[in-house]
Design a protein around this motif. Structure first.
Motif, short mmCIF file in Angstrom:
data_model
loop_
_atom_site.label_atom_id
_atom_site.label_comp_id
_atom_site.label_asym_id
_atom_site.label_seq_id
_atom_site.Cartn_x
_atom_site.Cartn_y
_atom_site.Cartn_z
N GLU A 1 0.96 -1.24 0.00
CA GLU A 1 -0.04 -0.08 0.06
C GLU A 1 0.88 1.38 -0.06
O GLU A 1 0.56 2.07 -0.74
CB GLU A 1 -0.98 0.18 1.28
N GLU A 2 1.86 1.16 0.72
CA GLU A 2 2.84 2.41 1.03
C GLU A 2 3.67 2.74 -0.25
O GLU A 2 4.21 3.99 -0.47
CB GLU A 2 3.59 2.15 2.12
N ALA A 3 3.79 1.97 -1.23
CA ALA A 3 4.49 1.96 -2.49
C ALA A 3 3.89 2.90 -3.39
O ALA A 3 2.56 3.35 -3.46
CB ALA A 3 4.69 0.67 -3.28
N SER A 4 4.82 3.80 -4.22
CA SER A 4 4.16 4.65 -5.21
C SER A 4 5.31 4.90 -6.36
O SER A 4 6.53 4.83 -5.93
CB SER A 4 4.12 5.87 -4.45
N LEU A 5 4.74 5.13 -7.47
CA LEU A 5 5.55 5.37 -8.58
C LEU A 5 4.81 6.19 -9.50
O LEU A 5 3.54 6.07 -9.90
CB LEU A 5 5.99 4.16 -9.36
N LYS A 6 5.42 7.31 -10.16
CA LYS A 6 4.89 8.15 -11.01
C LYS A 6 5.93 8.27 -12.44
O LYS A 6 7.26 8.18 -12.14
CB LYS A 6 5.01 9.58 -10.74
N VAL A 7 5.50 7.92 -13.60
CA VAL A 7 6.27 7.98 -14.63
C VAL A 7 5.66 8.96 -15.73
O VAL A 7 4.66 8.90 -15.99
CB VAL A 7 6.20 6.52 -15.38
N GLY B 1 -1.51 1.70 -7.17
CA GLY B 1 -1.11 0.41 -6.26
C GLY B 1 -1.53 -0.59 -7.17
O GLY B 1 -2.59 -1.39 -6.95
N THR B 2 -0.83 -1.22 -8.29
CA THR B 2 -1.24 -2.04 -9.09
C THR B 2 0.07 -2.65 -10.14
O THR B 2 1.16 -2.53 -9.66
CB THR B 2 -2.17 -1.17 -10.35
N ALA B 3 -0.13 -3.15 -11.21
CA ALA B 3 1.04 -3.62 -12.16
C ALA B 3 0.39 -2.93 -13.64
O ALA B 3 -0.72 -3.20 -13.96
CB ALA B 3 0.88 -5.07 -12.17
N PHE B 4 1.59 -2.46 -14.32
CA PHE B 4 1.09 -1.94 -15.42
C PHE B 4 2.48 -2.08 -16.47
O PHE B 4 3.60 -2.15 -15.77
CB PHE B 4 0.61 -0.52 -15.46
N GLY B 5 2.32 -1.94 -17.72
CA GLY B 5 3.32 -1.96 -18.55
C GLY B 5 3.20 -0.62 -19.59
O GLY B 5 2.32 -0.14 -19.81
N LEU B 6 4.49 -0.08 -19.62
CA LEU B 6 4.58 1.35 -20.48
C LEU B 6 5.51 1.11 -21.69
O LEU B 6 6.57 0.68 -21.37
CB LEU B 6 4.90 2.42 -19.62
N PRO C 1 0.20 -16.04 -11.98
CA PRO C 1 0.22 -15.15 -10.59
C PRO C 1 -1.37 -15.12 -9.82
O PRO C 1 -2.14 -14.78 -10.43
CB PRO C 1 0.47 -14.01 -11.07
N GLU C 2 -1.43 -15.09 -8.51
CA GLU C 2 -2.73 -14.95 -7.93
C GLU C 2 -2.52 -13.76 -7.07
O GLU C 2 -2.10 -12.76 -7.65
CB GLU C 2 -2.99 -16.30 -7.01
N GLU C 3 -2.96 -13.40 -5.98
CA GLU C 3 -3.18 -12.38 -5.19
C GLU C 3 -1.71 -11.99 -4.76
O GLU C 3 -0.81 -12.89 -4.35
CB GLU C 3 -3.96 -12.31 -4.14
N GLN C 4 -1.05 -10.77 -5.10
CA GLN C 4 0.21 -10.26 -4.69
C GLN C 4 0.25 -9.48 -3.62
O GLN C 4 -0.70 -8.54 -3.37
CB GLN C 4 0.85 -9.53 -5.91
N GLY C 5 1.36 -9.55 -2.81
CA GLY C 5 1.47 -8.75 -1.56
C GLY C 5 0.55 -8.77 -0.49
O GLY C 5 -0.27 -7.80 -0.12
N VAL C 6 0.06 -10.05 -0.60
CA VAL C 6 -1.19 -10.34 0.57
C VAL C 6 -0.69 -10.25 1.86
O VAL C 6 0.39 -10.70 2.41
CB VAL C 6 -1.79 -11.64 0.24
N PHE C 7 -1.31 -9.55 3.17
CA PHE C 7 -0.92 -9.54 4.40
C PHE C 7 -1.65 -10.61 4.95
O PHE C 7 -2.76 -10.78 4.90
CB PHE C 7 -1.41 -8.14 4.66
#
Lengths: 462, 203
Positions: A193-199, A210-215, A314-320
């Motif tokens: 949750e605390e992760a962030s990225l701007k491109v 909070g996701t996965a993407f390709g650019l 890949p199933e659920e990623q980063g599950v607490f």
């Protein structure tokens, strides 16, 4: 006493971890045994040489000599004038500069570098960098421009994003959470949750929600973003009020500066197939392992069939983990079902889940199908679930939402066979085998199946 | 002169005596100081290996220097300075080993005496040090990291274990194996050098 045991005592003495009892024991050995004295002398000899090397390298030769006299008593100082002249301020400054060079040379995690860096390399394959631009230093990236001419890499940014890049790609970091893609291809995943990225590219600004993407940015500056999971926010530029929230399974293309076009991800996802495993933290896998493409799975798993391949989804990623999860294989070096100890996944940690399944073609010519291979992950495998009931029980945490896993089809056992199948004394099917490497990063599998699916759930530390 | 003597003599008397010594033996004193400086790093390493405490090592090396300085006149130019300084250092180590602080960390005096190298066992370290540097580069990255943290940063295995996120036992094993590997690597270098020298001598 065996030499090995004496060596342990000698090492403990030299490394400063010896207990009082062990020291007494070693002293007695040294008094009485020539073998022990010989062992000590040989080890102490290299220890002294290493000590000398360590001091000289850490401070530079003159600096080490200066440090040696730092504690001398005040009344003795006047006798050291010649040393003071030899190891004056210039010498110490030179020693410091030299020591910084040496620290880099030895690849040591240097604190200043650590603070300045924005990302760390976690995977590399045949990297070739353009000399006209910056190169990662000791596996670290800084706020500089990089041009990868050849190869693949994966890095973890300090803001928690996993970014994979395939050459040829030119990119720049402005900060740990802000990067620019000038041209080329990247994928990113934010699993916490605390992760962030701007491109940003020439034609769009992207904020990962909070996701996965390709650019991808082509040489004509056409940008396209494809969302594999979750959603991203896209703007034409930073100040723009026009904003899109692109959801899972969609691709958005920016043609020129102002025109946007959206389409289904399925038409674009294959562009990122090469980077997708890296982004998921999968470092290597056997050719017969087919990694499910990025984006939503659009058909029930039971319909994905092959006699020669296994599929990794890949199933659920980063599950607490906040509830009990029963595991069939936990320890490195163990093999299920022969010598594997069952276990429980520790609560309070983040894990990512992968479903490995072998689903032979129904009604095919082959009545018995076998596959074997391996998969290596970037992070430690914290546990593997092989048995049907445990797979069902852990679905609530890890299964992909709204996806039919196949247990309602046919007879429906999803797990592996832990025993050979023998009908009326006639051998029909050997049991399945799964093992975990000593370092718990690789899984080896050997599946035997007739027409029923074999599934296992691999849980990897996030 | 003992360290406290100049308090008894007073600053001016001490300075005067020092001045007299420097004038009288200036060349000899400078030679001894220069030679001591050349051997000090190696001497410190040897002392530390014996008494396992950095502060006490500094004390012993300083006391060795003071004795060397005091006896500068006795050193014969051209004789084996290294053996002379090590003989003084040996006595200083044994003296230090009687102190309670040293007895806590180092071996008892009788054991230290047994472990002291004989004069003919004292090898010059300068070549071995350069060999060690090339051998360190041949270690695996994780072994090298452990060695650097242990010897360059003077960390003990529990602190190294925290940084490398390994168990303390794994660090102990890694350091032990690295020392053995380095010893073998240096030995190999020495044998190769010895063969090549013999080869050259034969030509």
């Amino acid at each position: 006493m065996k030499n090995k045991d004496i060596q342990i005592l000698v090492d403990a003495y030299l490394d400063g971890t010896i207990t009082a009892d062990q020291k007494t024991e070693l002293e007695n050995l040294l008094r009485t045994s020539e073998v022990a004295r010989d062992l000590f002398s040989k080890t102490a000899d290299i220890d002294a040489l290493l000590f000398q090397w360590g001091e000289e390298e850490a401070l530079g030769a003159d600096g080490a000599k200066a440090s040696g006299f730092a504690h001398r008593k005040a009344e003795e100082r006047s006798r050291f004038t010649i040393f003071q002249s030899l190891v004056g301020k210039v010498g110490i400054a030179a020693a410091l500069i030299l020591s910084l060079g040496i620290l880099s040379w030895y690849g040591i995690e240097w604190n200043l570098d650590d603070k300045r860096s924005v990302a760390s390399l976690t995977y590399e394959s045949q990297l070739v960098w353009d000399d006209a631009f910056a190169k990662p230093k000791n596996g670290r990236f800084f706020d500089e421009t990089y041009f990868l001419k050849s190869g693949f890499l994966r890095m973890n940014t300090k803001k928690g994003a996993v970014v994979s890049i395939a050459a040829p790609t030119q990119f720049q970091f402005d900060s740990p959470e802000q990067m620019q893609l000038f041209f080329g291809k990247m994928t990113a995943r934010l699993s916490k949750e605390e992760a962030s990225l701007k491109v940003s590219t020439d034609s769009m600004n992207i904020r990962d929600l909070g996701t996965a993407f390709g650019l991808r940015v082509d040489s004509n500056s056409e940008s396209s973003i494809s969302v594999f999971e979750g959603a991203v926010e896209v703007k034409k530029d930073v100040k723009s009020t026009e904003e899109f929230t692109l959801s899972e399974g969609k691709t958005l293309k920016a043609i020129g500066k102002f025109a946007f076009e959206d389409e289904e991800l399925s038409t674009n996802a294959e562009n990122f197939n090469d980077l997708w495993p890296l982004t998921l933290g999968i470092d290597q896998y056997s050719p017969l392992v087919r990694l499910m493409p990025p984006g939503p799975v659009e058909q029930p798993l039971v319909e994905i069939q092959s006699n020669a391949d296994v599929h990794l989804m890949p199933e659920e990623q980063g599950v607490f983990v906040d509830e009990r999860v029963d595991l069939d294989l936990v320890s490195g070096g163990e093999q299920w079902p022969e010598n594997a100890e069952v276990g429980i996944l520790s609560e309070g940690q983040y894990v990512s889940s992968f479903l490995l399944f072998f689903n032979p073609v129904k009604g095919g010519d082959e009545w018995l199908n076998r596959v074997s291979g391996q998969i290596r992950f970037e992070n430690e495998i914290v546990g593997i679930i092989c048995m049907h009931a445990k797979l069902i029980a852990s679905d609530s945490l890890f299964a992909v939402e709204n996806l039919e896993y196949g247990h309602n089809y046919g007879v429906g056992s999803r797990g592996l066979e832990s025993e050979d199948v023998v009908d009326f004394g006639y051998y029909r099917l050997a049991h399945d085998v799964v093992s975990l490497s000593e370092d718990r990063r690789s899984i080896y599998f050997n599946f035997n199946a007739t027409t029923l699916v074999d599934q296992i759930r691999i849980l990897v530390k996030e | 002169m003992e360290p406290d003597e100049h308090h008894l003599l007073g600053e001016s008397a001490f300075a005067e005596m020092k001045e007299r010594m420097m004038v009288k033996n200036e060349e000899q004193v400078e030679l001894v100081q220069r030679l001591f400086l050349q051997h000090m790093s190696e001497l410190r390493a040897w002392v530390y290996t014996m008494i396992r405490d950095l502060d006490l090592t500094n004390d012993v090396v300083q006391e060795t220097f003071l004795t060397v300085y005091k006896k500068a006149d006795q050193f014969e130019k051209g004789s084996n300075f290294r053996a002379w300084v090590y003989a003084i250092g040996r006595l200083k180590i044994l003296e230090a080993s009687r102190r309670p602080a040293v007895r806590e960390v180092a071996f008892a005096e009788d054991v230290l005496e047994l472990l002291m190298p004989k004069e003919n066992e004292l090898a010059d370290n300068s070549d071995r040090l350069s060999q060690l540097k090339s051998c360190i580069l041949k270690l695996s990255p994780t072994s090298r990291q452990a060695v650097v943290l242990r010897y360059m940063d003077a960390m003990k295995p529990p602190a190294i274990a925290q940084i490398m996120k390994w168990s303390v036992n794994a660090i102990n094993v890694t350091l032990s194996r690295a020392r053995i590997a380095l010893k073998e690597c240096i030995l190999k270098h020495e044998m190769e050098d010895s063969f090549s020298q013999k080869g050259l001598a034969g030509k």
